[in-house]
Design an enzyme around this catalytic site. Structure first.
Site, PDB file in Angstrom:
ATOM      1  N   HIS A  62     -48.182  83.311  57.408  1.00  0.00           N
ATOM      2  CA  HIS A  62     -49.151  84.388  57.568  1.00  0.00           C
ATOM      3  C   HIS A  62     -48.448  85.513  58.334  1.00  0.00           C
ATOM      4  O   HIS A  62     -47.670  85.255  59.262  1.00  0.00           O
ATOM      5  CB  HIS A  62     -50.398  83.920  58.326  1.00  0.00           C
ATOM      6  CG  HIS A  62     -51.351  83.138  57.458  1.00  0.00           C
ATOM      7  ND1 HIS A  62     -52.278  82.258  57.953  1.00  0.00           N
ATOM      8  CD2 HIS A  62     -51.508  83.134  56.104  1.00  0.00           C
ATOM      9  CE1 HIS A  62     -52.975  81.733  56.936  1.00  0.00           C
ATOM     10  NE2 HIS A  62     -52.517  82.239  55.817  1.00  0.00           N
ATOM     11  N   ASP A  64     -48.993  87.671  60.610  1.00  0.00           N
ATOM     12  CA  ASP A  64     -48.974  87.854  62.068  1.00  0.00           C
ATOM     13  C   ASP A  64     -47.999  86.901  62.756  1.00  0.00           C
ATOM     14  O   ASP A  64     -47.842  86.968  63.981  1.00  0.00           O
ATOM     15  CB  ASP A  64     -50.399  87.743  62.666  1.00  0.00           C
ATOM     16  CG  ASP A  64     -51.140  86.485  62.239  1.00  0.00           C
ATOM     17  OD1 ASP A  64     -50.791  85.909  61.191  1.00  0.00           O
ATOM     18  OD2 ASP A  64     -52.080  86.064  62.953  1.00  0.00           O
ATOM     19  N   HIS A 140     -53.783  74.150  58.841  1.00  0.00           N
ATOM     20  CA  HIS A 140     -54.209  75.548  58.744  1.00  0.00           C
ATOM     21  C   HIS A 140     -54.418  75.869  57.265  1.00  0.00           C
ATOM     22  O   HIS A 140     -54.344  74.980  56.418  1.00  0.00           O
ATOM     23  CB  HIS A 140     -53.137  76.425  59.414  1.00  0.00           C
ATOM     24  CG  HIS A 140     -53.562  77.838  59.641  1.00  0.00           C
ATOM     25  ND1 HIS A 140     -54.780  78.187  60.149  1.00  0.00           N
ATOM     26  CD2 HIS A 140     -52.915  79.029  59.411  1.00  0.00           C
ATOM     27  CE1 HIS A 140     -54.865  79.499  60.238  1.00  0.00           C
ATOM     28  NE2 HIS A 140     -53.755  80.038  59.790  1.00  0.00           N
ATOM     29  N   HIS A 268     -53.245  83.432  70.758  1.00  0.00           N
ATOM     30  CA  HIS A 268     -53.695  83.740  69.398  1.00  0.00           C
ATOM     31  C   HIS A 268     -55.150  84.221  69.375  1.00  0.00           C
ATOM     32  O   HIS A 268     -55.959  83.831  68.521  1.00  0.00           O
ATOM     33  CB  HIS A 268     -53.521  82.525  68.466  1.00  0.00           C
ATOM     34  CG  HIS A 268     -53.470  82.934  67.018  1.00  0.00           C
ATOM     35  ND1 HIS A 268     -54.553  82.854  66.176  1.00  0.00           N
ATOM     36  CD2 HIS A 268     -52.469  83.447  66.268  1.00  0.00           C
ATOM     37  CE1 HIS A 268     -54.215  83.281  64.971  1.00  0.00           C
ATOM     38  NE2 HIS A 268     -52.956  83.652  65.000  1.00  0.00           N
TER      39      HIS A 268
END
Lengths: 301, 301
Positions: A62, A64, A140, A268
């Site tokens: 991902h 980020d 995830h 996060h």
């Protein structure tokens, strides 16, 4: 061991909300963990020497957590780096980096070595005389690993008074440090435990981001000295956590409690929150030794 | 027309040296030109509304001009954008963006439309009622285009005094604005030039980065109102310019002089320079109306 947070916000970067990236200094290594957009500027800001980074660990694909990697690799090249660079991450990362290098008519002056992670079990992915790095399989929306960094048990320490009193020849010191019993000048066997003391206790650090609440990681991170665990949401937004495969502060604290982590650091954070102290107080209802991450914050382990 | 510089440094981003990105506001459009790493944060800093950006123009596939694009596209998605996004750039850009979207298990809620540029001649790549955008083929180490943004000539302006004096029916106003002669209430033909005045003069902006000194662009950008031209080096480092296919400030000024640009703005500075005023003074030895770019600087055209 020392952890420097470069960024600890999720999703979209903002002026004062940098995305996931951390530097772990452990036994003469400088490990970079995740690399959100803008990480290279954060590295400059906190004066991390680029050339000392030889291993980069990417948790998942991902943006980020890795959109800053291609820029960092390119900068390494422009700075005429010649040191090997090892990158550990999911399948696909090498393709992304190499495609962009190719399109830029670019290359590296240094060896770029990708270590593709595919296992769903915890595995040893790096080891030398002083440290080991294991994956922590996380749950995830895409294939994701956390990372467990452990110092190796060092040599036993010589008790010089005991050694002199027992008349041990200097030639045996090496064996003593390794834990062996030795024979003294009089020909008598002397037990190692009478001549040495325990090695310096080893330290460990576990990085767990991003993941849904997942107790199966507890045995892997048991008794860790510092646990960084994602807490994207507060409990009041728990309904957002499961569908997006993230955790609340309370869930992170539950993991820390079960693992008996000596310290929990939360990170996060969703950019929706202005007051991050709420994360700390929510987690502390479950487990006491809690701190919150912030860009530039340094944790001594 | 208004140009906002978001970044104007080459190569590696630093705390106060952002990479190439600009926003051009022209006739109700907000065009983003190039998108170096960190551009989305610069957009926030200078309060550019993300949803107003519907067209992004990428000059070439060196990282300092596009590594921020994937992050921006991802952020658009996270902000639940639903407006179409058009991206104009070299072959390969679509593959890079789509590969990263795929690996992230991601998608867009909005239409993402790539316009692949391959021609080595100047071509019209965008047009509507009010503006046109042409490529400016540049000579760099990889396939590169600059972009020429031109307002279209608008309608002629009604001279209401003359119209009333000449007894012209309101039904003819539309034809008058379009330049036609019309017949008055008395049945007499009246020339358009007696009833209208010239439209507002149109403006144009040329973005030229990155390129070696290249006079062949002069006819394309002739008489442009504002010319942004790269000047990576000062003349004292001219020996670096040709091999890396970049320009000096003096070379940029030479192009501006030949094109009779009403204003020259220099940018794409190498991070080796602390005093950027040297670029201005060097260029002004050749051509007077020179300014230097800086993040956050706004140029009214």
């Amino acid at each position: 061991m020392q952890l420097t947070i470069l960024g600890c916000h999720s999703a979209t970067p903002r002026i004062s909300a940098h995305q996931t990236a951390q530097v772990l200094e452990i036994k003469n290594h400088v490990f970079l963990i995740d690399c959100g957009e803008g990480t290279q500027v954060q590295l400059r800001k906190y004066k991390v020497k680029f050339n000392r980074i030889k291993h980069i660990f990417i948790s998942h694909l991902h943006g980020d957590h890795y959109f800053g990697l291609i820029g960092l690799v390119s900068t390494f090249r422009l700075l005429t780096r010649d040191t090997d660079l090892h990158i550990y991450g999911p399948k696909g990362l090498e393709e992304v980096i190499m495609l962009q290098m190719k399109l830029g008519g670019s290359w590296t002056n240094f060896k770029l070595i990708f270590h593709e992670l595919t296992s769903k079990e915890s595995e040893l992915i790096y080891e030398d005389d002083t440290v080991e790095v294991h994956t922590i399989p996380l749950k995830h929306r895409v294939y994701t690993n956390g990372f467990l960094f452990k110092e190796k048990v060092g040599e036993r320490k010589l008790d010089m008074n005991a050694i002199l009193n027992n008349d041990i020849d200097v030639a045996y010191y090496r064996k003593l440090k390794q834990g062996a019993d030795v024979i003294n000048e009089a020909g008598v066997l002397v037990k190692n435990e009478d001549l040495t003391t325990d090695p310096t206790p080893t330290k460990s650090y576990a990085f767990c981001s991003d993941t849904v609440y997942n107790e199966s990681i507890v045995p892997i991170i048991k008794d860790v000295d510092l646990l960084y665990h994602e807490s994207t949401f507060l409990e009041k937004h728990e309904k957002n956590a499961f569908p997006t495969k993230h955790c609340t502060a309370k869930q992170a604290a539950n993991i820390a409690k079960q693992a008996q982590a000596k310290q929990l650091v939360l990170g996060h954070f969703s950019t929706r929150y202005d007051d991050l102290n709420e994360f700390k107080s929510e987690a502390q209802e479950v487990y006491q030794p809690v701190d919150i991450a912030a860009a530039g914050k340094v944790f001594q382990i």
